[in-house]
Write an enzyme that holds these catalytic residues in place. Structure first.
Site, PDB file in Angstrom:
ATOM      1  N   ILE A  12      34.994  56.069  48.274  1.00 55.62           N
ATOM      2  CA  ILE A  12      33.731  55.559  47.739  1.00 55.62           C
ATOM      3  C   ILE A  12      33.432  54.216  48.398  1.00 55.62           C
ATOM      4  O   ILE A  12      34.202  53.270  48.279  1.00 55.62           O
ATOM      5  CB  ILE A  12      33.798  55.378  46.204  1.00 55.62           C
ATOM      6  CG1 ILE A  12      34.178  56.686  45.510  1.00 55.62           C
ATOM      7  CG2 ILE A  12      32.448  54.879  45.673  1.00 55.62           C
ATOM      8  CD1 ILE A  12      34.459  56.545  44.018  1.00 55.62           C
ATOM      9  N   HIS A  13      32.299  54.159  49.106  1.00 54.06           N
ATOM     10  CA  HIS A  13      31.875  52.933  49.784  1.00 54.06           C
ATOM     11  C   HIS A  13      30.356  52.938  49.833  1.00 54.06           C
ATOM     12  O   HIS A  13      29.715  53.825  49.275  1.00 54.06           O
ATOM     13  CB  HIS A  13      32.498  52.848  51.188  1.00 54.06           C
ATOM     14  CG  HIS A  13      32.192  54.023  52.052  1.00 54.06           C
ATOM     15  ND1 HIS A  13      31.070  54.090  52.845  1.00 54.06           N
ATOM     16  CD2 HIS A  13      32.840  55.195  52.221  1.00 54.06           C
ATOM     17  CE1 HIS A  13      31.048  55.249  53.482  1.00 54.06           C
ATOM     18  NE2 HIS A  13      32.112  55.939  53.115  1.00 54.06           N
ATOM     19  N   GLY A  14      29.762  51.970  50.481  1.00 54.39           N
ATOM     20  CA  GLY A  14      28.308  51.801  50.472  1.00 54.39           C
ATOM     21  C   GLY A  14      27.506  53.024  50.855  1.00 54.39           C
ATOM     22  O   GLY A  14      26.544  53.382  50.186  1.00 54.39           O
TER      23      GLY A  14
END
Length: 163
Positions: A12-14
């Site tokens: 989970i990242h930008g």
């Protein structure tokens, strides 16, 4: 319902939190990994990237497969996130109805076979096994990018050929 299975070492990242969540109208981000499910610090860090209004979950590979095959999962629009190819193989072969694995990137100490994609022999074997079972495997960093089928590259690498 599973909208996407994504292999990305960052999980989970930008890009996932903003672009993918919007593009696929997701309401659940599900991280499936045997180590992370037991690592409270990593879970806390990953939770920070989850956008408001989106649910999240952490499951072991076995628990993830069981949940994804259950009627309960059908009421959600889920992106499954894995950080390694062997987990992706096990999950893809254990669930029904998903015919594509999208790779965002795998950065680790292994040969670089494409930009942001470092794979060792175990990874290549796992991904080639998915291809053999009829699953498309390709790179797609953002939802606006074209899905680039990695089959020719992986098959070449799986035979020991250099790029």
């Amino acid at each position: 319902m599973i909208k996407e299975v994504r292999l990305d070492d960052r999980l989970i990242h930008g890009q996932v939190a903003v672009s993918w969540t919007r593009a696929l109208d997701l309401d659940v981000l599900l991280v499936v990994n045997d180590q992370i499910v037991n690592d409270s610090m990593r879970k806390k860090v990953l939770k920070l990237a989850v956008p408001a209004g989106v649910k999240y979950g952490f499951r072991s590979v076995e628990e993830g497969i069981r949940f994804l095959n259950s009627p309960e999962s059908q009421k959600y629009k889920i992106m499954v996130l894995v950080n390694n190819a062997p987990d992706a193989e096990q999950i893809m072969k254990g669930i029904q109805g998903v015919k594509r694995l999208t790779i965002g990137g795998v950065r680790k100490e292994a040969p670089c076979i494409a930009p942001s994609l470092n794979l060792d022999e175990e990874d290549i074997k796992a991904l080639c096994s998915l291809i053999e079972s009829g699953i498309q495997v390709g790179m797609m960093p953002t939802p606006g990018d074209k899905f680039v089928n990695l089959e020719p590259l992986l098959r070449r690498r799986g035979k020991g050929d250099s790029i």
